[in-house]
Design a protein around this motif. Structure first.
Motif, PDB file in Angstrom:
ATOM      1  N   ARG A  11       0.836  -1.206   0.000  1.00 32.25           N
ATOM      2  CA  ARG A  11       0.000   0.000   0.000  1.00 32.25           C
ATOM      3  C   ARG A  11       0.866   1.249   0.000  1.00 32.25           C
ATOM      4  O   ARG A  11       2.035   1.245   0.433  1.00 32.25           O
ATOM      5  N   ALA A  13       0.201   5.074   1.531  1.00 33.52           N
ATOM      6  CA  ALA A  13      -0.787   5.632   2.455  1.00 33.52           C
ATOM      7  C   ALA A  13      -0.479   7.086   2.804  1.00 33.52           C
ATOM      8  O   ALA A  13      -0.086   7.392   3.938  1.00 33.52           O
ATOM      9  N   PRO A  14      -0.644   8.005   1.871  1.00 36.85           N
ATOM     10  CA  PRO A  14      -0.312   9.401   2.168  1.00 36.85           C
ATOM     11  C   PRO A  14      -1.359  10.095   3.046  1.00 36.85           C
ATOM     12  O   PRO A  14      -2.517   9.676   3.087  1.00 36.85           O
ATOM     13  N   SER A  15      -0.918  11.132   3.728  1.00 32.40           N
ATOM     14  CA  SER A  15      -1.831  11.969   4.516  1.00 32.40           C
ATOM     15  C   SER A  15      -2.110  13.239   3.710  1.00 32.40           C
ATOM     16  O   SER A  15      -1.168  13.927   3.330  1.00 32.40           O
ATOM     17  N   GLU A  47      -4.796   8.654   4.542  1.00 31.62           N
ATOM     18  CA  GLU A  47      -4.711   8.720   6.004  1.00 31.62           C
ATOM     19  C   GLU A  47      -5.107  10.126   6.480  1.00 31.62           C
ATOM     20  O   GLU A  47      -4.256  10.981   6.755  1.00 31.62           O
ATOM     21  N   TYR A 200      -2.560   8.079  14.857  1.00 32.76           N
ATOM     22  CA  TYR A 200      -1.862   7.415  13.753  1.00 32.76           C
ATOM     23  C   TYR A 200      -1.621   5.920  13.997  1.00 32.76           C
ATOM     24  O   TYR A 200      -1.967   5.068  13.173  1.00 32.76           O
ATOM     25  N   VAL A 204      -3.362   2.845  11.759  1.00 30.72           N
ATOM     26  CA  VAL A 204      -2.518   2.203  10.762  1.00 30.72           C
ATOM     27  C   VAL A 204      -2.515   0.675  10.941  1.00 30.72           C
ATOM     28  O   VAL A 204      -2.596  -0.063   9.958  1.00 30.72           O
ATOM     29  N   ARG A 218       7.805   1.415   3.839  1.00 32.80           N
ATOM     30  CA  ARG A 218       7.699   2.783   4.373  1.00 32.80           C
ATOM     31  C   ARG A 218       9.105   3.342   4.561  1.00 32.80           C
ATOM     32  O   ARG A 218      10.088   2.601   4.567  1.00 32.80           O
TER      33      ARG A 218
END
Ligand code: GLU
Length: 285
Positions: A11, A13-15, A47, A200, A204, A218
């Motif tokens: 994945r 998973a940007p904020s 996220e 967070y 997650v 990551r």
């Protein structure tokens, strides 16, 4: 949304609290490449639990930038902001086990702590509210004092005993190695932030399990935080993915690119005439 067990699932998973920059492009390219090398797929997850900083226009820009780079992903895209009830259930599960406690300390009180620092350089929590009497907890909760919930890390570690997780690298196809986790170095981390059922770390791990993520790729800046994730997976009875930590893209001063340091966005580079190939070349992928 869970995938077949046999298929590797990765994945990105940007904020959405700013525009994507070259650091994100590297991370996205890295995840998609790794998925291809493993014969699996890469999902996109937004996220956006930080309701103040996350903006719909940043979500739209993420889709636009990633499409421009040539990515596609299975729909629907998971948005964390739509999953608060699920995080609340996970939090309740930990509270029922007596592993979370309310903390009423203010930012100023926390900054004054002299217990040393966590791996991110923030002051370690001195445990002020850990042994608060039940009566005082209830009184302050009923009064509506601002509260966050922390994990009693020592108690949690007593429950799980030895804690390990699998790390692979530098290549995603390397043989995974077992690593010991040391979550105590973070102190009693906040799992539910003020006015929120989550933070967070909790979101997650819940979402990686829900999406059937088999490999988490990551940046190295998240390597130490993985110790907390391994602990939460054990406490919540969730599977633990294999972890892989990649390099960070640094600016000319050797600092990590960040939205807050006004790093040039992918959209700016696009406007200047950059192509997706230029981006790949710039990050070395
Ligand atoms: N959402 C996080 C970020 O944008 C990354 C999440 C993760 O890799 O666990 O930095």
């Amino acid at each position: 949304m869970s995938q077949k067990l046999s298929q590797p699932v990765l994945r990105f998973a940007p904020s959405p609290n700013g525009r994507l920059h070259l650091g994100h492009a590297y991370s996205a390219l890295y995840s998609w490449n790794a998925a291809r090398q493993l014969g699996g797929i890469a999902l996109l997850r937004i996220e956006d639990i930080d309701l103040e900083r996350s903006k719909p226009e940043f979500v739209a820009a993420i889709f636009q930038d990633l499409h421009w780079l040539g990515f596609s992903w299975p729909e629907p895209v998971m948005l964390q902001s739509e999953r608060m009830d699920i995080y609340a259930d996970a939090g309740n599960h930990l509270r029922d086990q007596g592993l979370l406690y309310p903390c009423f300390c203010s930012r100023t009180e926390l900054a004054a702590s002299s217990e040393g620092n966590d791996p991110d350089g923030a002051p370690l929590y001195p445990g002020t509210c850990r042994h608060m009497q039940r009566g005082e907890q209830i009184e302050r909760l009923e009064r509506g004092d601002p509260v966050q919930f922390r994990l009693d890390v020592e108690k949690a570690m007593d429950r799980v005993g030895m804690l390990t997780f699998s790390v692979v690298g530098p290549l995603i196809t390397d043989r995974p190695q077992i690593r010991h986790a040391w979550p105590e170095r973070w102190g009693d981390v906040v799992l539910q932030r003020k006015g929120m059922p989550t933070g967070y770390h909790l979101s997650v791990v819940v979402d990686d399990a829900e999406q059937g993520i088999t490999h988490v790729t990551r940046g190295r800046d998240m390597e130490a935080a993985t110790d907390i994730h391994a602990l939460l997976q054990m406490l919540l009875g969730l599977p633990s993915p294999i972890y892989n930590f990649h390099k960070l893209i640094l600016n000319d001063d050797g600092k990590k690119l960040a939205k807050t340091r006004n790093s040039e966005g992918l959209a700016d580079l696009r406007a200047k005439g950059w192509t997706p190939e230029d981006v790949r070349r710039a990050v070395g992928l």
